[in-house]
Design a protein around this motif. Structure first.
Motif, mmCIF file in Angstrom:
data_model
loop_
_atom_site.group_PDB
_atom_site.id
_atom_site.type_symbol
_atom_site.label_atom_id
_atom_site.label_comp_id
_atom_site.label_asym_id
_atom_site.label_seq_id
_atom_site.Cartn_x
_atom_site.Cartn_y
_atom_site.Cartn_z
ATOM 1 N N TRP A 310 0.820 -1.215 0.000
ATOM 2 C CA TRP A 310 0.000 0.000 0.000
ATOM 3 C C TRP A 310 0.852 1.263 0.000
ATOM 4 C CZ3 TRP A 310 -4.780 -0.020 -1.496
ATOM 5 C CH2 TRP A 310 -5.524 -1.204 -1.378
ATOM 6 N N HIS A 311 2.097 1.130 0.437
ATOM 7 C CA HIS A 311 3.007 2.274 0.382
ATOM 8 C C HIS A 311 3.470 2.559 -1.049
ATOM 9 C CE1 HIS A 311 3.138 1.862 4.757
ATOM 10 N NE2 HIS A 311 3.630 3.079 4.784
ATOM 11 N N VAL A 312 3.206 1.631 -1.973
ATOM 12 C CA VAL A 312 3.426 1.872 -3.394
ATOM 13 C C VAL A 312 2.119 2.258 -4.085
ATOM 14 C CG1 VAL A 312 4.149 0.839 -5.582
ATOM 15 C CG2 VAL A 312 5.411 0.317 -3.483
ATOM 16 N N VAL A 313 1.047 1.561 -3.754
ATOM 17 C CA VAL A 313 -0.241 1.772 -4.428
ATOM 18 C C VAL A 313 -0.760 3.190 -4.218
ATOM 19 C CG1 VAL A 313 -2.670 1.102 -4.460
ATOM 20 C CG2 VAL A 313 -0.903 -0.654 -4.355
ATOM 21 N N ILE A 314 -0.808 3.638 -2.978
ATOM 22 C CA ILE A 314 -1.395 4.956 -2.676
ATOM 23 C C ILE A 314 -0.664 6.084 -3.404
ATOM 24 C CG2 ILE A 314 -1.833 6.632 -0.825
ATOM 25 C CD1 ILE A 314 -2.403 4.202 1.012
ATOM 26 N N PRO A 315 0.685 6.150 -3.375
ATOM 27 C CA PRO A 315 1.356 7.218 -4.120
ATOM 28 C C PRO A 315 1.140 7.146 -5.634
ATOM 29 C CG PRO A 315 2.841 6.279 -2.487
ATOM 30 C CD PRO A 315 1.641 5.385 -2.552
ATOM 31 N N CYS A 316 1.067 5.919 -6.185
ATOM 32 C CA CYS A 316 0.819 5.799 -7.629
ATOM 33 C C CYS A 316 -0.553 6.369 -8.004
ATOM 34 C CB CYS A 316 0.919 4.338 -8.073
ATOM 35 S SG CYS A 316 2.600 3.698 -8.153
ATOM 36 N N VAL A 317 -1.548 6.076 -7.189
ATOM 37 C CA VAL A 317 -2.888 6.624 -7.437
ATOM 38 C C VAL A 317 -2.859 8.148 -7.310
ATOM 39 C CG1 VAL A 317 -5.250 6.726 -6.558
ATOM 40 C CG2 VAL A 317 -4.078 4.522 -6.726
ATOM 41 N N LEU A 318 -2.138 8.650 -6.318
ATOM 42 C CA LEU A 318 -2.031 10.103 -6.124
ATOM 43 C C LEU A 318 -1.394 10.768 -7.341
ATOM 44 C CD1 LEU A 318 -2.436 12.405 -4.008
ATOM 45 C CD2 LEU A 318 -0.058 12.008 -3.313
ATOM 46 N N ALA A 319 -0.302 10.187 -7.851
ATOM 47 C CA ALA A 319 0.359 10.749 -9.031
ATOM 48 C C ALA A 319 -0.546 10.694 -10.255
ATOM 49 C CB ALA A 319 1.658 9.997 -9.304
ATOM 50 N N CYS A 320 -1.309 9.614 -10.386
ATOM 51 C CA CYS A 320 -2.267 9.489 -11.485
ATOM 52 C C CYS A 320 -3.272 10.642 -11.453
ATOM 53 C CB CYS A 320 -2.983 8.147 -11.383
ATOM 54 S SG CYS A 320 -4.356 7.934 -12.533
ATOM 55 N N VAL A 321 -3.812 10.902 -10.272
ATOM 56 C CA VAL A 321 -4.773 12.006 -10.110
ATOM 57 C C VAL A 321 -4.115 13.345 -10.451
ATOM 58 C CG1 VAL A 321 -6.161 13.281 -8.427
ATOM 59 C CG2 VAL A 321 -6.178 10.773 -8.421
ATOM 60 N N GLY A 322 -2.855 13.501 -10.036
ATOM 61 C CA GLY A 322 -2.140 14.742 -10.318
ATOM 62 C C GLY A 322 -2.002 15.008 -11.803
ATOM 63 N N PHE A 323 -1.685 13.975 -12.576
ATOM 64 C CA PHE A 323 -1.562 14.152 -14.025
ATOM 65 C C PHE A 323 -2.914 14.465 -14.664
ATOM 66 C CE2 PHE A 323 2.650 11.930 -13.972
ATOM 67 C CZ PHE A 323 3.347 12.921 -14.653
ATOM 68 N N LEU A 324 -3.980 13.844 -14.167
ATOM 69 C CA LEU A 324 -5.309 14.165 -14.685
ATOM 70 C C LEU A 324 -5.650 15.629 -14.414
ATOM 71 C CD1 LEU A 324 -7.295 10.956 -13.610
ATOM 72 C CD2 LEU A 324 -6.455 11.534 -15.902
ATOM 73 N N LEU A 325 -5.290 16.103 -13.222
ATOM 74 C CA LEU A 325 -5.529 17.516 -12.890
ATOM 75 C C LEU A 325 -4.697 18.427 -13.784
ATOM 76 C CD1 LEU A 325 -5.546 17.320 -8.974
ATOM 77 C CD2 LEU A 325 -7.521 17.702 -10.465
ATOM 78 N N ASN A 328 -6.038 19.225 -17.123
ATOM 79 C CA ASN A 328 -7.165 20.162 -17.177
ATOM 80 C C ASN A 328 -6.802 21.546 -16.654
ATOM 81 O OD1 ASN A 328 -9.706 18.515 -17.974
ATOM 82 N ND2 ASN A 328 -8.682 17.215 -16.474
ATOM 83 N N ALA A 329 -5.518 21.767 -16.365
ATOM 84 C CA ALA A 329 -5.087 23.044 -15.783
ATOM 85 C C ALA A 329 -5.142 24.158 -16.822
ATOM 86 C CB ALA A 329 -3.679 22.913 -15.223
ATOM 87 N N THR A 330 -5.645 25.305 -16.406
ATOM 88 C CA THR A 330 -5.736 26.457 -17.312
ATOM 89 C C THR A 330 -4.958 27.669 -16.801
ATOM 90 O OG1 THR A 330 -7.801 27.118 -16.216
ATOM 91 C CG2 THR A 330 -7.985 25.771 -18.225
ATOM 92 N N THR A 331 -4.407 27.568 -15.607
ATOM 93 C CA THR A 331 -3.609 28.665 -15.053
ATOM 94 C C THR A 331 -2.274 28.119 -14.555
ATOM 95 O OG1 THR A 331 -4.421 28.408 -12.770
ATOM 96 C CG2 THR A 331 -5.728 29.802 -14.267
ATOM 97 N N ALA A 332 -1.286 29.003 -14.434
ATOM 98 C CA ALA A 332 0.035 28.595 -13.952
ATOM 99 C C ALA A 332 -0.057 28.017 -12.544
ATOM 100 C CB ALA A 332 0.991 29.784 -13.975
ATOM 101 N N SER A 338 -0.857 21.000 -9.434
ATOM 102 C CA SER A 338 -1.003 19.642 -9.960
ATOM 103 C C SER A 338 0.326 18.913 -9.965
ATOM 104 C CB SER A 338 -1.567 19.690 -11.389
ATOM 105 O OG SER A 338 -2.829 20.316 -11.420
ATOM 106 N N LEU A 339 1.388 19.640 -10.326
ATOM 107 C CA LEU A 339 2.717 19.035 -10.351
ATOM 108 C C LEU A 339 3.221 18.719 -8.946
ATOM 109 C CD1 LEU A 339 4.448 21.092 -13.194
ATOM 110 C CD2 LEU A 339 3.358 18.842 -13.325
#
Length: 436
Positions: A310-325, A328-332, A338-339
């Protein structure tokens, strides 16, 4: 008495080994990803389209992939001191020569050769740490070592941005000066490695006699216990065929796609909002500062709990969400936030992931298996940047490419869970595994 010796040895290992290997990785990562800053003016000078730049950036990992396992097996034979020194000097020279690329083809060749030269460095250091640190300290040791990557982005990005704003000297363009200036430390440190690095604990004269004896005995005890355990792999050929090695490589693929997408494309994504190269460097570095803190705390928690999956799974899911965000980013501000999410996720996943191979690999098996995980996994460093460039060229936007990279991280999370489940079933254990 043992507790006192353990504390003293742990402290000496952390202070003697970790800062130095962090410095080496800092320079390594800087020389891998400074191409993202060079691209601000280099792409126009060399006539590189987004697709061509993404291809060239990714070709590094093809050379890395082809020579990774042979390089790490040589390191296992001759020792880390000689081989890491060789790696650093050759990659420093090729990085400097990159300043004299004249077009797309020479850019491709030099990126490929840089990967060949650097092959074996990262898995070599991971293998080296496993030869020095007892099992319960390995995730933290690996986390500190790998913290050099986000630190390199945090400190190296403003530095690279500042170099890109220097006035022309010696008839060189700003991107040419960037390559040469940032390559020099690798060559110098290569010779320092020969003097400073100790190949194995038995040779550690900087430990007291009782400390050295305790460390050698502790590591031998762990190695003997591992050999008697279920599913242990010690030969190189067996490691290369081990499905657990291939699964870990696939997991690492997603994190590498994310990491090098950041390294190569984040400066250009932020630059689109009209910032100067130096301002771009500062903003690129912000997410990495947060990532360093997160990855060390997360690794410490993983070591204390003994839990890896789970110490691998949770961060991978978090990074996935970050890239999705980010897609859709429109401002700096939205892009940078997101990064931050992406950086924290990718960085936090790495140390628990790299603590897994040493639970079932040793000797030549560890050298080959760790190199295989890294070489196959680092192909994500080709796929991620290339997908971003190709889709940017096709659609005019970073969104589709960022979604592709997000998908690779989602796959990493799923494979980690599948590997954990398969391992538990194979071992006949009802509760969650602490290893891979």
């Amino acid at each position: 008495m043992n507790t006192d010796i353990e504390a003293r040895v742990s402290r000496k290992l952390m202070w003697r080994i970790i800062p130095f290997v962090m410095l080496l990785y800092f320079i390594s990562f800087l020389d891998r990803v400074n191409v993202g800053f060079a691209a601000i003016t280099m792409n126009k000078d060399l006539g590189l389209s987004p697709t061509a730049f993404g291809l060239g950036g990714g070709l590094f990992f093809i050379g890395y992939f082809l020579f990774e396992v042979p390089s790490n097996l040589i390191l296992h034979k001759v020792g880390a001191r000689i081989w890491i020194a060789r790696v650093m000097v050759t990659w420093g020279l090729i990085s400097a020569i990159s300043a004299f690329a004249t077009g797309p083809n020479s850019f491709y060749v030099l990126r490929f050769l840089l990967g060949v030269a650097e092959a074996g460095f990262f898995p070599g250091i991971i293998l080296y740490l496993s030869l020095w640190f007892p099992a319960k300290q390995r995730a933290v040791a690996a986390a500190w070592f790998m913290a050099a990557a986000p630190i390199s982005v945090a400190l190296g990005s403003p530095l690279s941005g500042a170099i890109m704003q220097l006035p022309p000297m010696f008839g060189l363009a700003d991107w040419q000066m960037l390559y040469i200036i940032e390559a020099a430390p690798a060559v110098v440190l290569g010779f320092v490695v020969l003097k400073f690095l100790t190949d194995k604990p038995e040779q550690a004269h900087w430990l007291a006699d009782d400390e050295r004896a305790w460390l050698v005995a502790r590591l031998k005890s762990e190695a003997d216990a591992k050999k008697g355990g279920h599913g242990h792999t010690a030969s190189a050929w067996s490691a290369l065929k081990d499905l657990r090695v291939l699964a870990l490589a696939l997991i690492y693929f997603g994190t590498s796609a994310g990491l090098y997408t950041l390294g190569l494309w984040a400066p250009l994504m932020i630059r689109e909002f009209g910032f100067t190269p130096f301002q771009t460097g500062l903003l690129t570095g912000v997410p990495s500062v947060v990532a360093v803190v997160a990855m060390v705390l997360w690794a410490r928690h993983s070591d204390r709990s003994g839990e890896r999956t789970w110490h691998v799974v949770i961060p991978c899911v978090l990074a996935c969400v970050g890239f999705l965000l980010a897609g859709n980013a429109t401002t700096a501000l939205f892009v940078v936030l997101s990064l931050v999410v992406v950086n924290v996720g990718i960085s936090s996943a790495k140390a628990p992931l790299w603590a897994m191979p040493s639970t079932f690999l040793s000797g030549a098996g560890a050298a080959a298996g760790i190199a295989m995980i890294n070489s196959l996994g680092n192909l994500g460093g080709f796929v991620g940047p290339f997908a971003i460039g190709w889709l940017k060229n096709s659609t005019g936007s970073y969104t589709a490419g960022l979604y592709v990279v997000a998908a690779t991280l989602a796959l990493s999370a799923v494979v980690t869970l599948m590997l954990s489940r398969q391992t538990r079933q194979h071992a006949g254990v009802a509760k969650p595994s602490h290893g891979a």
